[in-house]
Design a protein around this motif. Sequence first.
Motif: not given
Length: 382
Positions: A337-343, A357-362
């Motif tokens: 769960s610690g690598v999930v930045t968006q659901v 594409r923008r390099g945002e989040g994991a």
Amino acid sequence: MRIRAAVLRHPSQPVEIEEVELDPPKAREVLVRVAAAGVCHSDVRHADGELGPGFWPAVMGHEGAGVVESVGADVTHVAPGDHVALCFVPACRTCRYCIAGKPNLCETVAAHGARGMLMDGTSRLRLPDGTTLQHGLRTACFAERTVVAAGGAVRIPAELPLWQAALLGCGVVTGMGAVRNVARVLPGQSVAVIGSGGVGLQVIAAARLAGAAPIVALDRVAEKLVLAQAQGATHTVDATEDKTPVTTIRKITGGGVDYAFEVIGRPETIRMAWEAIRPGGTAVVVGLVPDGVEATVPGNEFLSDKSLVGTYYGSGDPAAELPGLAALALSGDLDLSGVVTQVDDLDGVQAALDRLRRGEGARTVLIVDEALARYEGVGRSG
Ligand SMILES: [Zn+2]
Ligand SMILES: [Zn+2]
């Protein structure tokens, strides 16, 4: 049956959720009701046409988990109701690579599945107008249901929530395998990880579990470096602030690391990995380099026993490793769960690709079926 799925019609067009037709599983195939799927940077490469020509039209998605709904003839290893993680190389177990213990390089998969077909060379997916759709990377799990080759459905403990299990089949297998099967990192050896996204964070977690020290994480996004520390990085380097990141890595490790993992897939970061290793060290390229792009290193440095090696899908036996990786997650040694930045839900796929594409989040996890996925909604930010 008719299902909703993320369709890549052509790299010049955005990925859209469409109604498509899915045929029932044939012999040695499994119908899986998808609970959740992870969006990986390889999906961006796929959507942007960087895997090479011919990977479309396709239903996308290669990292996911779900519940078996039905099985075709000659399937005995899973049954309806079983929880499964999806494996995008459904090894045949009979070709020379499989027999030699390299099922990740299965020749049968390469022959039939290279263009998104199942193991008999045909597809179960089509558009309502009859156009054949590829099973993206043989998995096609950005969809309510998918039919996969038998070897692509791997039973995992039902205790592990499927929204977390969704990450096992690409990011975790790939990152853990790079450390365990390719580098075989020993306790006390030094590691640098260039790129702390969804897969890079798994490399860092694997290096921690191997006892590596120091573990230096590099990225251009501060948020990902915070996640890297949580996964076990002892040092972080922000490449937007630090203009000489390789010098910094070499300083931290007293002259270079034993192993540098490149988890981006660009010539300049492969070069950084090469420059970050000590004489006798090894640079492991985990990132997927776009079709047609070349990488170079100064040839005379091979004289210092340096190695540059590749890896595909963990370079081990992905299907055999999945249950053990699920167990590591259940025991708490791996924090998925610690690598999930968006659901988000299935409709969030294009936005997830744009963030990558923008390099945002994991990782973004797409919750396809909220009840099956057992996602509680905590921290939901889709
Ligand atoms: Zn992937
Ligand atoms: Zn094979």
